[in-house]
Scaffold this active site. Structure first.
Site, PDB file in Angstrom:
ATOM      1  CD  GLU A 253      -2.996  -0.910   0.167  1.00  0.00           C
ATOM      2  OE1 GLU A 253      -3.422   0.223  -0.086  1.00  0.00           O
ATOM      3  OE2 GLU A 253      -3.381  -1.935  -0.443  1.00  0.00           O
TER       4      GLU A 253
ATOM      5  CB  SER B  16     -46.949 -32.410  43.869  1.00  0.00           C
ATOM      6  OG  SER B  16     -48.226 -33.007  43.797  1.00  0.00           O
TER       7      SER B  16
END
Length: 844
Positions: A90, A479
């Protein structure tokens, strides 16, 4: 000569005039654009868009949320050769120029003149930083000029290394990867410092065109780009000729690597995600928050696996519902099996598969499973597959593979990882027949001392259904509600030795079409029964009589004291059978209150939140179980304007934390809980003696009652209660020791009977056992310490009274004030047959 001089003067004037015009134009552009340029200092404060990451308390990744995958790193963490690869690709003169490379701009200008369009652009790394952080990607002269001006400013105010670090963390490198650290994981599943030279060069080639040079989408172009960069690195003196030759001859090794989620905990992840969005808005997905939860990865994975295994076991007991699809022979002949199964999704650990051949002679079927390929399914894995008719009715047992499957069927399978013994030659993988359960369930495990969620599974598959049954499903507890009723009774002077008559009872109600004739689950009645036995045998009639004695309103008030929601509880005697509604989380929290000795519990999931820099934004307050001395100490503290942290449950059923007004005190007592920013003080909600006695009664549920399967754990410190509602629509098991409380629920999302033979002990309890086997592994026995004020007295098991000398008896626990009266001399001389005690509870 004079002509030449005049010409030179004209050219010089033209040159200086052009230069002046250029300077004036440039200055004009600068003066026009400069006020709108952002301050370079903003670069140091910009938050890179980093996903939300959620971890277990032992640092295992649970989930990642956010569109961009990024893992910011410092330049010191990046190998020098990687930096050189990017500069070669780059900006080879990065450390030499002042932000703008004149040669590069001149090259771009020549390209513009010769082609009529902008080609390379001549951007330096600094100019790319300016563009990526501040500007649009439009290719215009104004944007380019802004880019140049910003680059010059950036170079004046930041160091080269700072600029390079910003660049390497921001750039897009394809496949949702932003920055080189994320790209290294996406393409090579490695940290950046473990990449080879060839791999580093491949990453360096991506910024120019992440799609065109992507090694996954365009491997040929990516290879050309990679080798060009390696050649540039050689020419610039970064690498030797030998390194160049080795790297350019290296094969492409890139592959897509998704984020490795280490724990299967989608329901937990969604609860955390929802809470982070509530706190921080949409920034939760981009600001790099790291969340640590209270769940242990091993316990959480065990909870997920245990729930799925339990639901699959129930589903197999009720038969095979047939294939999920059917493919005709013409399609089978014309298309690849691997393409045909792509239309069917994975569900949890189940894999879609196409049956390609059924062989009754060899007792097997051949399938093509998605992600596995061709595999063998032995008939032994199909023997459960009686044809489903109803929850209570199945077809005959299959005798051969063709009784179950046919070529062209699409089914689900489990991969069988175990290898056959004495295998001498390679064979196809082995799979077993499976199907996606229609039944659902939930499991919640809480640290009873702190309220921390140890594990949570909200259903069979989050991808199939995001409905979190652990926090959102309101179901009848059956229960499993009885322990709260029995604790109410113990607090009101009734004892485990109190005798009730388990005999038929009929209730007339003008609102009912017929009289209510409650029964025990067995349909039988057992006569006079002590309360302890009634609980571990889950006798419904005794519970009804007990509620009538204690009082419905008194019981509802006590539920509110325990902070068990009473809004959905009936104000009639059916309350004793658990006909109200609670979520599995609410029930688990109630059991945690019992488990820890009667202290309040506030379930919480988030242990810590950190920002992208690693700074702690939130720590869960320390939990303190607050006795009388603690209460006195805290309520005497002076006021402090710091905010309080309160745990609530939002409308979606997710646990959240809200902040109280700043003018409230640091510590205060309210509703059984004292809170401060750093400490959560949990008040006592129940008499510790009553809770201790209830512990012993619920331990008998395991030793002698409906929870006997849990004896397989081989522990003496566990207690619990099964639960099954009318028509077996909901089945439960809640159990605990002094440290951990866990509840499991099984039922259909739309309440429907599970089948005549399905109870809490057969559906929910096996799930609970599979989880607790792991959760309790290595944990020392944890039983509630015996408090003062409790006595052991030998009683007559038939009457519940003190046993006379020489009379057969059993020992029972009592609060001192509730102990049965001593035997008088007159009673001692009277035989048991002549006892004229009040038998009203036995008769009525």
């Amino acid at each position: 000569m004079s002509h030449l001089l005049r010409t030179s003067r004209v050219l010089a004037w033209l040159f200086f005039t052009g230069l002046s015009v250029a300077i004036i134009v440039t200055s004009g552009f600068y003066l026009y654009l400069r006020p709108g340029l952002p301050a370079v200092e903003q670069l140091l404060d910009i938050k890179l868009q980093t996903p939300l990451r959620i971890y277990s308390k032992d640092s295992r990744l649970i989930a990642e949320f956010g569109e961009k995958r990024r893992a910011p790193i410092t330049i010191e963490q990046i190998p020098t050769i990687q930096l050189q690869a990017f500069m070669a690709a780059e900006d080879a003169r990065f450390y030499e120029h002042f932000g703008v490379d004149i040669k590069g701009l001149a090259r771009a200008a020549i390209e513009l003149i010769s082609t009529g369009s902008i080609q390379s652009g001549g951007s330096t790394i600094t100019m790319q930083v300016a563009k990526n952080y501040f500007l649009s990607r439009d290719r215009t002269f104004i944007r380019k000029f802004n880019e140049i001006l910003l680059a010059l400013q950036i170079e004046r105010e930041l160091t080269k290394n700072q600029i390079l670090e910003l660049y390497l963390n921001k750039i897009y490198l394809g496949n949702r990867a932003y920055g080189i650290a994320a790209a290294a994981q996406v393409y090579y599943d490695k940290p950046i410092n473990e990449l080879s030279l060839a791999q580093m060069a491949m990453l360096a080639g991506l910024p120019k065109a992440p799609s065109a040079f992507n090694p996954l989408a365009n491997p040929e172009r990516a290879l050309i780009r990679r080798n060009w960069i390696i050649g540039r690195m050689r020419d610039l003196g970064y690498i030797t000729e030998d390194a160049h030759e080795l790297a350019t001859s290296a094969p492409l090794t890139a592959s897509y690597n998704a984020t490795d989620v280490e724990v299967d905990a989608d329901y937990v992840a969604e609860m955390a995600r929802s809470e982070l969005v509530r706190r921080y808005g949409e920034g939760a997905y981009t600001d790099g928050y790291v969340v640590t939860l209270t769940v242990d990865s091993n316990n959480q994975q065990t909870a997920t696996n245990a729930l799925r295994a339990g639901l699959e076991a129930y589903d197999r007991r009720h038969g095979f519902r047939g294939p999920i699809g059917q493919i005709d022979q013409e399609t089978l002949d014309s298309q690849e099996a691997s393409d045909l199964v792509l239309n069917y999704p994975y569900v949890a650990s189940l894999t879609p598969a196409l049956v390609t051949e059924v062989n009754d002679e060899n007792l097997q079927a051949k399938v093509h499973a998605r992600g596995i390929g061709d595999a063998i399914m032995p008939f032994e894995t199909m023997t459960w597959a009686q044809r489903f008719k109803t929850e209570d009715l199945r077809g005959p047992s299959p005798e051969k593979p063709s009784d179950v499957l046919a070529a062209g069927d699409v089914i689900y399978v489990h991969y069988r990882s175990e290898e056959p013994e004495n295998r001498e030659t390679p064979t196809l993988p082995s799979v077993s027949l499976a199907q996606v359960p229609r039944v659902e369930g939930a499991l919640i495990s809480l640290n009873a001392q702190t309220g921390a969620i140890e594990a949570l599974a909200g259903g069979y598959s989050f991808r199939q259904s995001k409905y979190n049954r652990a926090t959102q499903a309101k179901r009848q507890p059956g229960s499993t509600f009885k322990p709260f009723l029995y604790l109410t009774a113990l607090e009101n002077g009734i004892t485990p030795a109190t005798v009730y008559n388990d005999a038929p009872i009929v209730f007339e109600d003008d609102e009912l079409e017929t009289a209510w004739r409650p029964q025990n689950s067995s349909g039988q009645f057992y006569g006079p029964t002590r309360l302890r036995e009634a609980l571990y045998r889950s006798r419904n009639i005794v519970s009804i009589r007990l509620l009538r004695d204690v009082g419905i309103e008194n019981t509802l008030d006590y539920l509110r004291q325990l902070k068990i929601p009473a809004d959905n509880m009936p104000e009639n005697l059916s309350l004793s059978l658990g006909s109200g509604q609670l979520s599995p989380m609410e029930l688990a929290r109630g059991f945690a209150v019992i488990a820890n000795g009667g202290f309040d519990v506030s379930p919480y999931l988030i242990e810590r939140i950190e920002d992208a820099n690693g700074d702690t934004l939130y720590n869960a307050p320390e939990t303190v179980l607050c006795d009388e001395a603690c209460i006195k100490q805290q309520t005497e503290q002076p006021e402090n304007p710091e905010p309080l942290i309160a745990i609530t449950e939002n409308t979606e059923g997710n646990l959240t934390e809200s902040t109280a007004p700043k003018d409230e005190p640091t510590a205060k007592e309210e509703g059984g809980k004292i809170e401060s920013p750093d400490t959560r003080y949990m008040m006592r909600l129940a008499d510790e003696r009553s809770v201790y006695i209830l512990h012993s009664m619920m331990q008998d549920v395991i030793r002698m009652g409906t929870g006997r399967r849990a004896l397989a754990l081989g522990r003496s410190d566990i207690a619990g209660k099964t639960g099954t509602t009318n028509e077996q629509k909901d089945t439960w098991f809640g159990g605990f020791n002094h440290k951990i409380a866990t509840t499991a629920w099984v039922g259909f999302d739309q309440p429907a009977p599970l089948g005549r033979r399905e109870f809490g002990a057969s559906t929910a309890l096996p799930i609970w056992i599979d989880y607790m086997k792991v959760a309790l592994d290595g944990m020392p026995a944890a039983t509630m310490p015996r408090p003062n004020g409790i006595v052991n007295i030998r009683i007559n098991p038939e009457t519940g009274k003190r046993a006379r000398p020489g009379e057969e008896g059993v020992f029972e626990l009592f609060r001192e004030e509730d102990a049965p009266a001593p035997i008088t001399a007159e009673e001692n001389s009277t035989s048991g047959n002549g006892d004229s005690e009040d038998l009203s509870r036995q008769i009525f």
